[in-house]
Design an enzyme around this catalytic site. Structure first.
Site, PDB file in Angstrom:
ATOM      1  N   GLU A  26      -3.711   8.255   8.509  1.00  7.92           N
ATOM      2  CA  GLU A  26      -2.253   8.147   8.707  1.00  7.92           C
ATOM      3  C   GLU A  26      -1.849   8.786  10.045  1.00  7.92           C
ATOM      4  OE1 GLU A  26       0.542   7.029   6.655  1.00  7.92           O
ATOM      5  OE2 GLU A  26      -0.902   5.975   5.408  1.00  7.92           O
ATOM      6  N   CYS A  31      -4.236  -1.339  -2.086  1.00  6.02           N
ATOM      7  CA  CYS A  31      -4.396   0.102  -2.287  1.00  6.02           C
ATOM      8  C   CYS A  31      -5.270   0.275  -3.527  1.00  6.02           C
ATOM      9  CB  CYS A  31      -3.025   0.728  -2.517  1.00  6.02           C
ATOM     10  SG  CYS A  31      -3.063   2.454  -3.014  1.00  6.02           S
ATOM     11  N   ASN A  32      -6.371   0.962  -3.365  1.00  9.54           N
ATOM     12  CA  ASN A  32      -7.272   1.153  -4.511  1.00  9.54           C
ATOM     13  C   ASN A  32      -6.640   2.005  -5.601  1.00  9.54           C
ATOM     14  OD1 ASN A  32     -10.347   0.264  -3.928  1.00  9.54           O
ATOM     15  ND2 ASN A  32      -9.255   0.681  -2.042  1.00  9.54           N
ATOM     16  N   THR A  33      -5.924   3.050  -5.173  1.00 13.90           N
ATOM     17  CA  THR A  33      -5.334   3.964  -6.153  1.00 13.90           C
ATOM     18  C   THR A  33      -4.325   3.217  -7.023  1.00 13.90           C
ATOM     19  OG1 THR A  33      -5.561   5.634  -4.428  1.00 13.90           O
ATOM     20  CG2 THR A  33      -4.328   6.262  -6.377  1.00 13.90           C
ATOM     21  N   ASP A  65       0.868  -1.190   0.000  1.00 14.83           N
ATOM     22  CA  ASP A  65       0.000   0.000   0.000  1.00 14.83           C
ATOM     23  C   ASP A  65       0.899   1.232   0.000  1.00 14.83           C
ATOM     24  OD1 ASP A  65      -2.435   1.566   0.303  1.00 14.83           O
ATOM     25  OD2 ASP A  65      -1.847   1.893   2.381  1.00 14.83           O
ATOM     26  N   SER A  66       0.285   2.383  -0.233  1.00 19.05           N
ATOM     27  CA  SER A  66       1.041   3.633  -0.185  1.00 19.05           C
ATOM     28  C   SER A  66       1.507   3.933   1.238  1.00 19.05           C
ATOM     29  CB  SER A  66       0.162   4.778  -0.687  1.00 19.05           C
ATOM     30  OG  SER A  66      -1.000   4.872   0.104  1.00 19.05           O
ATOM     31  N   TYR A  84      -0.762   8.519  -2.360  1.00 16.63           N
ATOM     32  CA  TYR A  84      -0.790   8.269  -3.798  1.00 16.63           C
ATOM     33  C   TYR A  84      -2.005   8.960  -4.439  1.00 16.63           C
ATOM     34  CZ  TYR A  84       2.724   4.456  -3.821  1.00 16.63           C
ATOM     35  OH  TYR A  84       3.871   3.708  -3.752  1.00 16.63           O
ATOM     36  N   GLY A  85      -3.038   9.137  -3.618  1.00 15.17           N
ATOM     37  CA  GLY A  85      -4.337   9.554  -4.149  1.00 15.17           C
ATOM     38  C   GLY A  85      -4.384  10.931  -4.774  1.00 15.17           C
ATOM     39  N   CYS A  92     -10.938   3.023  -0.506  1.00 16.86           N
ATOM     40  CA  CYS A  92      -9.558   3.363  -0.147  1.00 16.86           C
ATOM     41  C   CYS A  92      -9.281   2.539   1.100  1.00 16.86           C
ATOM     42  CB  CYS A  92      -9.428   4.848   0.154  1.00 16.86           C
ATOM     43  SG  CYS A  92      -7.836   5.272   0.913  1.00 16.86           S
ATOM     44  N   THR A  93      -8.167   1.862   1.104  1.00 21.07           N
ATOM     45  CA  THR A  93      -7.926   0.921   2.207  1.00 21.07           C
ATOM     46  C   THR A  93      -7.631   1.619   3.536  1.00 21.07           C
ATOM     47  OG1 THR A  93      -5.621   0.741   1.465  1.00 21.07           O
ATOM     48  CG2 THR A  93      -7.186  -0.921   0.677  1.00 21.07           C
ATOM     49  N   HIS A  94      -7.494   2.936   3.512  1.00 19.67           N
ATOM     50  CA  HIS A  94      -7.353   3.677   4.764  1.00 19.67           C
ATOM     51  C   HIS A  94      -8.711   3.863   5.462  1.00 19.67           C
ATOM     52  CE1 HIS A  94      -3.395   4.722   3.169  1.00 19.67           C
ATOM     53  NE2 HIS A  94      -3.095   5.370   4.276  1.00 19.67           N
TER      54      HIS A  94
HETATM   55  N1  DGL Z   1      -4.912   3.468   0.689  1.00 19.96           N
HETATM   56  C1  DGL Z   1      -4.863   3.889  -0.635  1.00 19.96           C
HETATM   57  C2  DGL Z   1      -6.065   3.517  -1.438  1.00 19.96           C
HETATM   58  O1  DGL Z   1      -6.668   2.495  -1.149  1.00 19.96           O
HETATM   59  C3  DGL Z   1      -4.287   5.219  -1.010  1.00 19.96           C
HETATM   60  C4  DGL Z   1      -4.280   6.367  -0.069  1.00 19.96           C
HETATM   61  C5  DGL Z   1      -3.325   7.426  -0.605  1.00 19.96           C
HETATM   62  O2  DGL Z   1      -2.130   7.101  -0.619  1.00 19.96           O
HETATM   63  O3  DGL Z   1      -3.769   8.507  -1.010  1.00 19.96           O
HETATM   64  O4  DGL Z   1      -6.418   4.183  -2.374  1.00 19.96           O
END
Ligand code: DGL
Length: 282
Positions: A162, A82-84, A19-20, A51-52, A196-198
């Site tokens: 985060e 990570c979805n992005t 993941d990011s 990453y988003g 988003c996995t966050h």
């Molecule tokens: N957790 C990530 C996702 O699922 C990206 C969050 C990020 O880095 O902006 O998209």
């Protein structure tokens, strides 16, 4: 690209998860719950999160670099937690790492949301980049064109997660500002993809704003069901981070649901690893 492995459990090589940053730990949590006997290597690109907010090209290049690192650890599968990165790099990673299978986040979450929705209105919460890509809307439309999809980029929630600010007035105000108006309409969604996995970290606040009746789709849970390997045993995890470990370690327990003080995270020098790989290839 989405695949399962036969003889998966008997293959002792680790599963690579990246993941990011720390959000992918919510995916690791689902994987570990189903397959506690597996070995996992979790790689968080904590030096370059988020990453988003970045372009598709940058996210793809960063993600390929992480896949390159995981390849060096001889992983038997890569889970793009990570979805992005899933949106912008799943195909490139699958090509790069073949025949190692790659699991990405969007298709299983889209399918799970379609199964869950009764009023055929799904809200996708994601990073700016994920929502801008329209990937979820396309994946849902391909499975069921009668479903309405509302996408909202809720980028600030990544920083809150985060930071560990996952409850309290600031988290509540941010979630309310982003998705509150959608839930004031009569035609409100009954299902939310936490795209988003966050975001599973902010689950309680999201339910608080959206209402108890809403169904939340957790990408990690949806993706884990694709992996055809159930094992029993003690988890064996290795954490790799691209920035200092001090910020990462205290957050692990909250995201993973287990104490991880006995598993020290290791800092990796991403540039050095990628340069060595490059030199070897030339
Ligand atoms: N957790 C990530 C996702 O699922 C990206 C969050 C990020 O880095 O902006 O998209």
């Amino acid at each position: 690209m989405q695949s399962s492995c036969s003889h998966f459990s008997s293959d002792p090589r680790p599963i690579g998860v990246f993941d990011s940053g720390i959000g992918g730990l919510t995916v690791l949590r689902s994987l570990m719950a189903a397959m506690p006997g597996e070995r996992f290597i979790y790689l968080g690109d904590t030096a370059r999160v988020p990453y988003g907010t970045k372009s598709a090209e940058t996210v793809c290049a960063y993600s390929l670099g992480l896949a390159q690192v995981l390849r060096q650890y001889d992983v038997k599968m890569i889970v793009i937690a990570c979805n992005t990165a899933s949106v912008h790099a799943a195909e490139a990673i699958a090509d790069f790492i073949a025949p190692v299978p790659v699991i990405s986040m969007v298709p299983p979450a889209a399918a799970a949301a379609i199964k869950a929705t009764k009023n055929k209105h799904i809200l996708v919460m994601g990073t700016q980049s994920t929502i801008r890509s329209g990937s979820y809307a396309r994946a849902i439309d391909a499975l069921d064109p009668s479903v309405k999809v509302t996408g909202i980029a809720t980028q600030l929630l990544v920083a809150l997660a985060e930071e560990g600010w996952i409850d309290g007035p600031i988290a509540r105000a941010a979630v309310e500002r982003y998705i509150g108006p959608v839930f004031e309409n009569a035609d409100k969604p009954d299902t939310i993809i936490l795209g988003c996995t966050h975001f599973p970290l902010l689950r309680d606040v999201i339910v608080d704003v959206a209402g108890q009746d809403v169904t939340l789709i957790d990408c990690g849970e949806a993706a884990q069901k694709l992996i055809n390997g159930r094992t029993k045993g003690q988890p064996d995890i290795r954490f790799l981070v691209t920035d200092s470990v001090e910020r990462f370690t205290p957050l692990v327990e909250r995201f993973l649901g287990i104490s991880a003080t006995n598993i020290p995270a290791e800092h990796i020098d991403l540039t050095a690893i990628l340069n060595t790989d490059l030199k070897r290839a030339s």
